[in-house]
Design an enzyme around this catalytic site. Structure first.
Site, PDB file in Angstrom:
ATOM      1  N   ASP A  33       1.086  57.008  56.740  1.00  0.00           N
ATOM      2  CA  ASP A  33       1.653  57.084  55.384  1.00  0.00           C
ATOM      3  C   ASP A  33       2.268  58.445  55.076  1.00  0.00           C
ATOM      4  OD1 ASP A  33       0.684  54.434  54.675  1.00  0.00           O
ATOM      5  OD2 ASP A  33      -1.303  55.327  54.543  1.00  0.00           O
ATOM      6  N   LYS A  65       7.125  58.414  57.267  1.00  0.00           N
ATOM      7  CA  LYS A  65       7.883  58.220  58.519  1.00  0.00           C
ATOM      8  C   LYS A  65       9.083  57.310  58.322  1.00  0.00           C
ATOM      9  CE  LYS A  65       4.317  56.697  60.796  1.00  0.00           C
ATOM     10  NZ  LYS A  65       3.327  56.831  59.716  1.00  0.00           N
ATOM     11  N   GLN A  87       1.407  54.366  62.072  1.00  0.00           N
ATOM     12  CA  GLN A  87       0.170  55.065  61.715  1.00  0.00           C
ATOM     13  C   GLN A  87       0.303  56.579  61.957  1.00  0.00           C
ATOM     14  OE1 GLN A  87      -0.492  52.228  64.030  1.00  0.00           O
ATOM     15  NE2 GLN A  87      -1.041  50.779  62.471  1.00  0.00           N
ATOM     16  N   GLY A 111       3.227  49.850  57.867  1.00  0.00           N
ATOM     17  CA  GLY A 111       4.446  49.521  57.137  1.00  0.00           C
ATOM     18  C   GLY A 111       5.155  50.775  56.706  1.00  0.00           C
ATOM     19  N   HIS A 112       6.454  50.668  56.485  1.00  0.00           N
ATOM     20  CA  HIS A 112       7.164  51.792  55.913  1.00  0.00           C
ATOM     21  C   HIS A 112       8.195  51.296  54.914  1.00  0.00           C
ATOM     22  CE1 HIS A 112       9.115  51.089  59.959  1.00  0.00           C
ATOM     23  NE2 HIS A 112      10.127  50.866  59.158  1.00  0.00           N
ATOM     24  N   THR A 130      -7.095  45.984  58.564  1.00  0.00           N
ATOM     25  CA  THR A 130      -6.234  45.178  57.700  1.00  0.00           C
ATOM     26  C   THR A 130      -6.445  43.681  57.921  1.00  0.00           C
ATOM     27  OG1 THR A 130      -4.460  45.277  59.341  1.00  0.00           O
ATOM     28  CG2 THR A 130      -4.436  46.949  57.604  1.00  0.00           C
TER      29      THR A 130
END
Length: 430
Positions: free
Chosen positions: A13, A16, A226, A40-41, A130
């Site tokens: 987080d 990136k 990550q 996720g991004h 998750t």
């Protein structure tokens, strides 16, 4: 430089997605090398926001070729959903702009079921998974019982491996977890054959494609998911992910040699955040922590969970710098600190009364770590819209220079907002 590995320096987080997007405009290839849809991004281009979990953000740019490497574990259903999501936003994913490694392992329905059951069984010792099947998929990969995308090309072979796996997993579900509803072999087989019809045109030998590209001096961006402290080997075990987000895995997860990597770019926020369980020495529980969370909109892209916030940790960052062999650094979310009168950098820990500048990898010692801070004056003026380093407030420049000096790594980019054009480039990487 023709190849850049982009890695997270903290617990993920770090922003990136924005930096990948920033560099992807010039990169000719953008490659994901590990993890799955547990990461996720978020990328903001103009007024449009894109939330991606598997497909590299280079997909947004016409002419950029995106690759999902062999080190990634892929849920075919999620990948197809993401393709549809992009289509609705006017971006068509085709075999011309996306290739999927034939050696990448597939996340199966039983992986997701087992992920949830295993986490539930841990109780108070949960690790914060998750529950998307990532860990169990990697387990099968190491146990040599996994199914890869190349298996979709041979229905007989696929069915044989699937049959063995379903029998084994049903035994676990029934005898260990007392489950009444067991796996249906035919349903899973038919589901994945349908996935195959859609995805077979995308499956290719990514290793050959990338080696040819690097030989031709094409610009290749390797994108990790990550962050360093979530690395299965080098992270805060067991509160880690199931793969290696560190830079050393980029060649392994894509099939290129380590000598072909020119630059390792570490991404770090101007402060620290973490999602999930585990020690966090500089975590803030006061009004400053709440301000960082609110101003920084600190909510996980994939999980929706609030991120824990804390001061910049130089001890942790020195560790990340060494582990990854960082050549350059990007500082994101500098603007989130704009309101603060004083800013702190952790320069050492005190553990059991002893001062140390070494990051302890074992949880017991890390949980005892008390941060020793160096205080710097804040700038209390907006950095939004600033385009050059010289335009920054003097104290903001001093803060960045202190980080650079402490880590002995050059800062190449500074982000002063979520949009791709809200960045200050100090050194060109492509």
């Amino acid at each position: 430089m023709s190849s850049v590995v982009l890695i997270g320096s903290q617990w993920g987080d770090e922003g990136k997605g924005k930096i990948t997007d920033y560099l992807a405009e010039e990169a000719e290839y953008v490659v994901r090398y590990q993890g799955g849809n547990n990461a996720g991004h978020t990328v903001i281009v103009g007024e449009e926001e894109y939330k991606l979990h598997l497909i590299p953000s280079g997909i947004i740019y016409p002419g950029t070729k995106c690759m999902i490497g062999n080190g990634v574990v892929v849920d075919p259903g999620v990948l197809l959903e993401e393709m549809e999501y992009l289509k609705e936003k006017g971006i068509h994913v085709t075999p011309d702009n996306l290739k999927l490694s034939l050696h990448a392992h597939m996340i199966m329905p039983y992986h997701k079921i087992l992920d949830g059951l295993e986490e539930e069984k841990r109780g108070a010792a949960k690790i914060g998974t998750t529950k998307r099947g990532i860990g169990p998929c990697y387990v099968d990969k190491i146990a040599r019982t996994g199914l890869r995308f190349c298996d979709l090309q041979n229905k007989v072979s696929f069915r044989k491996i699937l049959t063995q796996n379903v029998q084994a997993k049903n035994e676990i579900l029934e005898k260990l977890y007392n489950q009444k509803e067991l796996l249906d072999l035919e349903a899973i087989y038919n589901e994945f054959m349908a996935y195959g019809e859609h995805l077979l045109p995308f499956i290719d030998d990514v290793s050959y494609i990338l080696n040819d590209a690097l030989r031709d001096n094409k610009k290749v961006l390797f994108e990790g998911a990550q962050g360093t402290l979530l690395d299965i080997d080098h992270g805060t075990y067991p509160f880690v992910t199931s793969s290696n987000p560190t830079a050393g895995y980029a060649p392994v997860g894509t099939g290129v040699g380590p000598t072909k990597i020119n630059c390792v770019l570490g991404i770090t926020k101007a402060y620290l955040t973490r999602v999930g369980e585990g020690p966090f020495p500089t975590e803030l529980f006061d009004a400053t922590g709440k301000l960082l969370s609110a101003v920084g909109n600190e909510v996980g892209t994939t999980t929706g969970r609030p991120r824990r916030c804390g001061w910049f940790d130089g001890v942790l960052m020195n560790y990340a710098t060494n582990i990854n062999g960082m050549t350059h650094l990007t500082i994101t979310k500098l603007d989130v600190l704009d309101q603060l009168p004083t800013i702190k950098i952790c320069t050492a820990y005190e553990i059991d009364g002893v001062k140390t500048t070494t990051f302890p990898p074992d949880l017991e010692r890390l949980s005892k770590a008390k941060p020793i801070y160096e205080e710097l004056p804040g700038w209390q003026t907006s950095t939004k819209g600033i385009k050059t380093f010289n335009e920054l407030p003097e104290n903001a420049k001093k803060y960045l220079k202190r980080i650079e000096e402490f880590l002995s790594v050059k800062i190449a980019l500074v982000a002063v907002g979520p949009k791709r054009d809200e960045a200050i480039e100090l050194e060109k990487l492509f």
